[in-house]
Design an enzyme around this catalytic site. Structure first.
Site, PDB file in Angstrom:
ATOM      1  N   GLU A 143     -13.401   0.826  16.982  1.00  0.00           N
ATOM      2  CA  GLU A 143     -14.271   1.269  15.886  1.00  0.00           C
ATOM      3  C   GLU A 143     -15.619   0.585  16.005  1.00  0.00           C
ATOM      4  O   GLU A 143     -15.650  -0.617  16.313  1.00  0.00           O
ATOM      5  CB  GLU A 143     -13.619   0.937  14.541  1.00  0.00           C
ATOM      6  CG  GLU A 143     -12.345   1.725  14.315  1.00  0.00           C
ATOM      7  CD  GLU A 143     -11.672   1.412  12.973  1.00  0.00           C
ATOM      8  OE1 GLU A 143     -12.197   0.594  12.192  1.00  0.00           O
ATOM      9  OE2 GLU A 143     -10.610   1.992  12.734  1.00  0.00           O
ATOM     10  N   HIS A 179     -12.949   4.919   8.712  1.00  0.00           N
ATOM     11  CA  HIS A 179     -12.207   3.761   8.152  1.00  0.00           C
ATOM     12  C   HIS A 179     -12.705   3.449   6.732  1.00  0.00           C
ATOM     13  O   HIS A 179     -13.163   2.336   6.444  1.00  0.00           O
ATOM     14  CB  HIS A 179     -12.369   2.539   9.078  1.00  0.00           C
ATOM     15  CG  HIS A 179     -11.253   1.549   8.899  1.00  0.00           C
ATOM     16  ND1 HIS A 179     -10.632   0.926   9.947  1.00  0.00           N
ATOM     17  CD2 HIS A 179     -10.629   1.094   7.789  1.00  0.00           C
ATOM     18  CE1 HIS A 179      -9.683   0.120   9.497  1.00  0.00           C
ATOM     19  NE2 HIS A 179      -9.666   0.222   8.173  1.00  0.00           N
ATOM     20  N   ILE A 209       0.841  -1.202   0.000  1.00  0.00           N
ATOM     21  CA  ILE A 209       0.000   0.000   0.000  1.00  0.00           C
ATOM     22  C   ILE A 209       0.875   1.250   0.000  1.00  0.00           C
ATOM     23  O   ILE A 209       0.721   2.137  -0.833  1.00  0.00           O
ATOM     24  CB  ILE A 209      -0.981  -0.032   1.193  1.00  0.00           C
ATOM     25  CG1 ILE A 209      -2.005  -1.143   0.939  1.00  0.00           C
ATOM     26  CG2 ILE A 209      -1.677   1.327   1.368  1.00  0.00           C
ATOM     27  CD1 ILE A 209      -2.827  -1.556   2.118  1.00  0.00           C
ATOM     28  N   ARG A 213      -3.735   1.489  10.932  1.00  0.00           N
ATOM     29  CA  ARG A 213      -4.464   0.998  12.098  1.00  0.00           C
ATOM     30  C   ARG A 213      -4.284   1.983  13.249  1.00  0.00           C
ATOM     31  O   ARG A 213      -3.197   2.554  13.423  1.00  0.00           O
ATOM     32  CB  ARG A 213      -3.908  -0.373  12.531  1.00  0.00           C
ATOM     33  CG  ARG A 213      -4.259  -1.513  11.596  1.00  0.00           C
ATOM     34  CD  ARG A 213      -5.749  -1.832  11.634  1.00  0.00           C
ATOM     35  NE  ARG A 213      -6.102  -2.976  10.817  1.00  0.00           N
ATOM     36  CZ  ARG A 213      -6.610  -2.910   9.589  1.00  0.00           C
ATOM     37  NH1 ARG A 213      -6.827  -1.732   9.009  1.00  0.00           N
ATOM     38  NH2 ARG A 213      -6.916  -4.006   8.930  1.00  0.00           N
TER      39      ARG A 213
HETATM   40  C1  GLV Z   1      -9.165  -2.584   6.070  1.00  0.00           C
HETATM   41  O1  GLV Z   1      -8.744  -1.940   6.959  1.00  0.00           O
HETATM   42  C2  GLV Z   1      -8.524  -3.774   5.577  1.00  0.00           C
HETATM   43  O2  GLV Z   1      -7.635  -4.309   6.263  1.00  0.00           O
HETATM   44  O3  GLV Z   1      -8.863  -4.201   4.470  1.00  0.00           O
END
Ligand code: GLV
Length: 310
Positions: A254, A273, A145, A225
């Protein structure tokens, strides 16, 4: 042979539209908890499953996460050690997270967050901003990511730096690695984007000491996170003005409880989120591709590494 789908009931309709047309040879999909025969299950597609459940399928060959994070699987002690756990790396999710990060970088760089407050007060005042190429965006964690976030931010003109525990080479990103280089990485940044996975090493990593290495008046974006940040320390640094503002998309608890101070803090921007939601329309292809690879005896990508914790 059958596939178990247990997404905690969330969005099953979309998965049941996408998966059957992609899976080979009419492979049956059992939607938890309707499982005619546990012995049939060879692959489990799960998010936030009941702990212990996966150990009850004797012919399970692999577990595939329905989200990027795998804490829900790592925390299940009943999973056999040799059962492969496959993380979900959906390029569409990484791209969404990159767009989200770019939005906040631009927001903080061009002071839009301040103009929004000024509009409420009908206050007209402009602030200068540096050229994008001088605005330094640091990406903390250069995995599947973080590397995409870094590239997107860089392609849009920002000076992009990146840090990871191990050495990484990514085009157009000035990279740093290891704890020894963390201070050098942090000290000149205008904004930091946290893209680290949550592991025992990264829990509470962004604490007061870490934040004080960042420049006075810099910004924090969290798309990973909540537990990587020590909330109280961040609140103190925001109150002192050391951190000018934070855009937080993930939290320790959450949904974020009503009495959490982040909700009403004037320098905190809360999103629920949503930076990288998983959509069946793109993720089903990635999952089925991995099932096909495993059926052919090939490795699925990326395999969760129990030692590293991601
Ligand atoms: C979302 O937070 C995921 O881990 O896909």
């Amino acid at each position: 042979m059958a596939v178990l789908l247990n997404n905690n009931g969330y969005g099953n309709q979309a998965w049941m539209e996408e998966l059957p047309r992609l899976l080979p040879n009419d492979l049956p999909i059992y939607e938890y908890p309707d499982i005619p025969d546990k012995e049939d299950i060879t692959y489990a597609l799960v998010w936030d499953h009941p702990k212990g459940d996966l150990a009850t399928y004797p012919n399970l060959k692999a577990v595939l996460s329905l989200g990027a994070g795998v804490e829900h699987l790592a925390e299940d002690n009943s999973l056999p050690d040799n059962l492969p756990i496959i993380r979900l790396v959906d390029p569409a999710v990484a791209d969404d997270m990159a767009m989200h990060s770019l939005y906040w970088c631009m927001n903080f760089h061009r002071h839009y967050h301040i103009y929004q407050e000024q509009q409420i007060k009908k206050h007209w005042e402009r602030y200068p901003c540096k050229p994008a190429e001088d605005f330094k965006v640091g990406i903390l964690g250069l995995g599947n990511i973080g590397s995409v976030v870094g590239q997107k931010v860089g392609q849009n003109g920002y000076q992009t730096l990146g840090w990871d525990l191990s050495r990484k080479t990514i085009q157009d990103i000035e990279t740093y690695h290891g704890l020894d280089q963390l201070t050098d990485f942090l000290e000149n940044l205008d904004v930091l984007v946290n893209c680290l996975p949550l592991t025992s090493d990264t829990t509470n990593m962004i604490d007061g000491n870490f934040l004080s290495k960042m420049k006075q008046g810099s910004f924090l974006i969290n798309i990973s996170r909540g537990a990587i940040i020590k909330d109280q320390d961040l609140l103190s640094k925001l109150d002192e003005g050391h951190i000018a503002a934070a855009a937080l998309d993930a939290f320790i608890e959450e949904p974020l409880p009503n009495d959490n101070p982040f909700w009403s803090h004037p320098k905190v921007h809360v999103t629920p989120h949503m930076s990288g939601a998983t959509y069946a329309r793109s993720a089903a292809k990635v999952l089925v591709n991995n099932i096909n690879r495993l059926e052919k005896g090939k490795a699925a990508f990326p395999l969760y590494d129990r030692q590293k914790g991601f």
